[in-house]
Design an enzyme around this catalytic site. Structure first.
Site, PDB file in Angstrom:
ATOM      1  N   ASN A   9      21.905  44.127  41.829  1.00  0.00           N
ATOM      2  CA  ASN A   9      21.873  43.175  42.491  1.00  0.00           C
ATOM      3  C   ASN A   9      21.197  43.784  43.793  1.00  0.00           C
ATOM      4  OD1 ASN A   9      20.839  40.364  43.460  1.00  0.00           O
ATOM      5  ND2 ASN A   9      22.629  39.605  43.288  1.00  0.00           N
ATOM      6  N   LYS A  11      19.533  41.954  46.083  1.00  0.00           N
ATOM      7  CA  LYS A  11      19.589  40.400  46.866  1.00  0.00           C
ATOM      8  C   LYS A  11      18.389  40.984  47.993  1.00  0.00           C
ATOM      9  CE  LYS A  11      24.882  40.522  46.053  1.00  0.00           C
ATOM     10  NZ  LYS A  11      25.502  39.218  47.030  1.00  0.00           N
ATOM     11  N   HIS A  95      23.326  32.545  40.241  1.00  0.00           N
ATOM     12  CA  HIS A  95      24.381  33.331  41.337  1.00  0.00           C
ATOM     13  C   HIS A  95      24.707  32.791  42.208  1.00  0.00           C
ATOM     14  CE1 HIS A  95      25.544  36.623  44.514  1.00  0.00           C
ATOM     15  NE2 HIS A  95      25.472  37.439  43.631  1.00  0.00           N
ATOM     16  N   GLU A  97      25.404  32.513  45.270  1.00  0.00           N
ATOM     17  CA  GLU A  97      24.733  32.951  46.576  1.00  0.00           C
ATOM     18  C   GLU A  97      23.147  31.465  46.337  1.00  0.00           C
ATOM     19  OE1 GLU A  97      23.893  36.645  47.115  1.00  0.00           O
ATOM     20  OE2 GLU A  97      25.823  37.176  47.528  1.00  0.00           O
ATOM     21  N   GLU A 167      31.739  36.208  38.365  1.00  0.00           N
ATOM     22  CA  GLU A 167      31.956  36.504  39.749  1.00  0.00           C
ATOM     23  C   GLU A 167      32.467  35.889  40.576  1.00  0.00           C
ATOM     24  OE1 GLU A 167      27.855  39.610  41.011  1.00  0.00           O
ATOM     25  OE2 GLU A 167      27.625  37.900  41.430  1.00  0.00           O
ATOM     26  N   GLY A 173      30.541  40.408  48.833  1.00  0.00           N
ATOM     27  CA  GLY A 173      30.388  41.431  49.559  1.00  0.00           C
ATOM     28  C   GLY A 173      31.803  40.949  50.166  1.00  0.00           C
ATOM     29  N   SER A 213      32.205  43.306  44.518  1.00  0.00           N
ATOM     30  CA  SER A 213      32.924  44.291  45.409  1.00  0.00           C
ATOM     31  C   SER A 213      33.301  45.083  44.685  1.00  0.00           C
ATOM     32  CB  SER A 213      34.450  43.848  46.160  1.00  0.00           C
ATOM     33  OG  SER A 213      33.662  43.162  47.152  1.00  0.00           O
TER      34      SER A 213
HETATM   35  P1  13P Z   1      28.809  42.740  46.241  1.00  0.00           P
HETATM   36  O1  13P Z   1      29.294  43.729  45.014  1.00  0.00           O
HETATM   37  O2  13P Z   1      28.387  43.412  47.486  1.00  0.00           O
HETATM   38  O3  13P Z   1      29.895  42.112  46.693  1.00  0.00           O
HETATM   39  O4  13P Z   1      28.178  41.723  45.602  1.00  0.00           O
HETATM   40  C1  13P Z   1      28.125  41.187  44.445  1.00  0.00           C
HETATM   41  C2  13P Z   1      27.241  40.486  43.671  1.00  0.00           C
HETATM   42  O5  13P Z   1      27.405  39.329  44.854  1.00  0.00           O
HETATM   43  C3  13P Z   1      25.981  40.813  42.351  1.00  0.00           C
HETATM   44  O6  13P Z   1      25.517  40.014  41.692  1.00  0.00           O
END
Ligand code: 13P
Length: 253
Positions: A9, A11, A95, A97, A167, A173, A213
């Site tokens: 992903n 982003k 997601h 976010e 997640e 992150g 992560s």
């Molecule tokens: P990270 O791997 O940067 O923690 O992000 C995970 C994520 O949100 C994947 O959709």
């Protein structure tokens, strides 16, 4: 073990030039990785270009979100038909976010999820609890609510197109990963929910990815767990070294 499904992903990251380069490197590498399904979800404006790069390969293209209408006065949105038009077979939905930064509700996500099934798009449907919810012992309730509401009015035929990504918000992150056992506990809970909602065979076939992560040094232990079938990777999917290393590990398990 099912063929793991490893998805990057991206982003809101990378320039077009860097995205095309990364996709090219993934495509070249992916040809030999026959034991792993590999996907990338670039920013929407890059999808067309990336499709041209990966076309003819085994790399799956996904969007990061869709709207549930086909078209209309929805400034800034893109529809399922539009992402299909530029080569996507998948999209991430729900997601954390989108939920926490942009205020998407379970009901809104459910509309988009159902539209995916109408449009023959495979959703990667994300669920996960916040740190506060985990510390207050609410993890299972939160996950159950997100699944119940997000998957409302879907049937067993729909479920065959579904991927779930667990997640935990506190692990995204942050460098903090759920321990493999901690993650697997929630994955088993999700599988049990799916088994009751659809049936045991379908539930056992649904890919449940872990995200938060994930890196080359923890992906093996995560994928070794019974109910972890893949990974949705953010930061570590933006560099070819780390993404390809993770694919190689997944492919060797
Ligand atoms: P990270 O791997 O940067 O923690 O992000 C995970 C994520 O949100 C994947 O959709």
């Amino acid at each position: 073990m099912k063929k793991p499904f490893i998805v990057g992903n991206w982003k809101m990251n990378l320039s077009l030039k860097d995205a095309v380069k990364l996709a090219g490197e993934i495509k070249s590498f992916a040809g030999n990785m026959v034991n792993t399904h590999i996907g990338i979800c670039p920013p929407a404006v890059f999808l067309s270009d990336i499709f041209k790069v990966i076309t003819g390969s085994n790399v799956i293209l996904g969007a990061q979100n869709i709207h549930f209408e086909d078209n209309g006065a929805f400034t800034g949105e893109i529809s399922g038909l539009m992402i299909k038009d530029v080569g996507c077979t998948h999209t991430i939905l729900g997601h954390s976010e989108r939920r926490h930064v942009f205020g998407e509700t379970d009901e809104f996500i459910n509309k988009k999820l159902k539209k995916c099934f109408v449009d023959d798009i495979s959703p990667i449907f994300c669920v996960g609890e916040t740190l506060d919810e985990r510390e207050n012992g609410k993890t299972n309730d939160v996950i159950e609510g997100q699944l119940q509401n997000g998957l409302k009015d879907t049937n067993t035929a729909d479920a065959k197109k579904l991927t779930i990504a667990y997640e935990p918000v506190w692990a995204i992150g942050t460098g903090k990963t759920a321990s493999p056992e901690q993650a697997n506990e929630v994955h088993a809970f999700i599988r049990d929910f799916l088994s009751k909602k659809y049936d045991a065979n379908i539930a056992s076939d649904i890919i449940i990815q872990y995200g938060g992560s994930v890196k080359p040094d923890n992906i093996r232990d995560l994928l070794m767990q019974n109910d972890i079938d893949g990974a949705l990777v953010g930061g570590a999917s933006l560099k070819s070294d780390s993404f390809l290393e993770m694919i190689e590990i997944a492919n060797s398990i």
